[in-house]
Structures are given as structure tokens and as C-alpha cells.
Design a protein around this motif. Structure first.
Motif, PDB file in Angstrom:
ATOM      1  N   LYS A  54     -43.751 -65.529  -5.119  1.00 38.17           N
ATOM      2  CA  LYS A  54     -42.868 -65.589  -6.283  1.00 38.17           C
ATOM      3  C   LYS A  54     -41.986 -66.840  -6.226  1.00 38.17           C
ATOM      4  O   LYS A  54     -41.820 -67.534  -7.222  1.00 38.17           O
ATOM      5  CB  LYS A  54     -41.997 -64.329  -6.337  1.00 38.17           C
ATOM      6  N   GLU A  55     -41.451 -67.123  -5.046  1.00 38.08           N
ATOM      7  CA  GLU A  55     -40.562 -68.279  -4.882  1.00 38.08           C
ATOM      8  C   GLU A  55     -41.255 -69.600  -5.197  1.00 38.08           C
ATOM      9  O   GLU A  55     -40.670 -70.494  -5.800  1.00 38.08           O
ATOM     10  CB  GLU A  55     -40.034 -68.312  -3.455  1.00 38.08           C
ATOM     11  N   TYR A  56     -42.515 -69.725  -4.787  1.00 34.10           N
ATOM     12  CA  TYR A  56     -43.259 -70.985  -4.972  1.00 34.10           C
ATOM     13  C   TYR A  56     -44.293 -70.922  -6.081  1.00 34.10           C
ATOM     14  O   TYR A  56     -45.135 -71.800  -6.184  1.00 34.10           O
ATOM     15  CB  TYR A  56     -43.905 -71.399  -3.645  1.00 34.10           C
ATOM     16  N   GLN A  57     -44.228 -69.892  -6.914  1.00 32.55           N
ATOM     17  CA  GLN A  57     -45.152 -69.712  -8.043  1.00 32.55           C
ATOM     18  C   GLN A  57     -46.613 -69.845  -7.618  1.00 32.55           C
ATOM     19  O   GLN A  57     -47.390 -70.603  -8.190  1.00 32.55           O
ATOM     20  CB  GLN A  57     -44.853 -70.719  -9.171  1.00 32.55           C
ATOM     21  N   LEU A  58     -46.989 -69.103  -6.586  1.00 39.09           N
ATOM     22  CA  LEU A  58     -48.357 -69.098  -6.079  1.00 39.09           C
ATOM     23  C   LEU A  58     -49.142 -67.945  -6.697  1.00 39.09           C
ATOM     24  O   LEU A  58     -48.563 -66.942  -7.090  1.00 39.09           O
ATOM     25  CB  LEU A  58     -48.363 -68.974  -4.554  1.00 39.09           C
ATOM     26  N   LYS A  59     -50.452 -68.079  -6.705  1.00 43.30           N
ATOM     27  CA  LYS A  59     -51.322 -67.005  -7.217  1.00 43.30           C
ATOM     28  C   LYS A  59     -51.336 -65.829  -6.288  1.00 43.30           C
ATOM     29  O   LYS A  59     -51.191 -65.868  -5.149  1.00 43.30           O
ATOM     30  CB  LYS A  59     -52.737 -67.526  -7.383  1.00 43.30           C
TER      31      LYS A  59
END
Length: 59
Positions: A54-59
Motif C-alpha cells: 500500500k505504501e509503495y503502490q505495488l500490485k
């Protein structure tokens, strides 16, 4: 395999401080294919992984 240093990575800290900087953008691009980052993510608990994704907008 050696323990990952991703948690204390200087490039990651630069991203955290200034995500739009060249170093920050480079780190974010780098984690898309880095085997060390993939190993680091696998070593985390499901909750920790969820927070980082969530913090790094990862899949």
C-alpha cells in the motif's frame, strides 16, 4: 543466501524522503525486478507485505 538490507536501504530512504527525485524514482523502478527486494518481500509476514504494498503502490 545473505540477509537482505532492503529495510535499511539508502535508496529506499531517498524515495521515502523525496519520491519524485531521480534517486527515488530509480529505486522505485529498481524494485520491480530486483531479486533482493523480492526475497525481502517474501520474508515479511502477510500484514507487513500488505502495508508495504500500500505504501509503495505495488500490485
Amino acid at each position: 543466501m545473505a540477509k537482505s538490507n532492503c529495510e535499511n536501504c539508502k535508496m529506499r530512504a531517498k524515495y521515502d524522503a523525496k519520491p519524485k527525485s531521480f534517486a527515488g524514482r530509480f529505486w522505485r523502478w529498481h524494485i520491480n525486478w530486483c531479486p533482493g527486494w523480492k526475497g525481502y518481500m517474501k520474508s515479511l509476514s502477510e500484514n507487513e507485505r500488505r502495508v508495504i504494498k500500500k505504501e509503495y503502490q505495488l500490485k
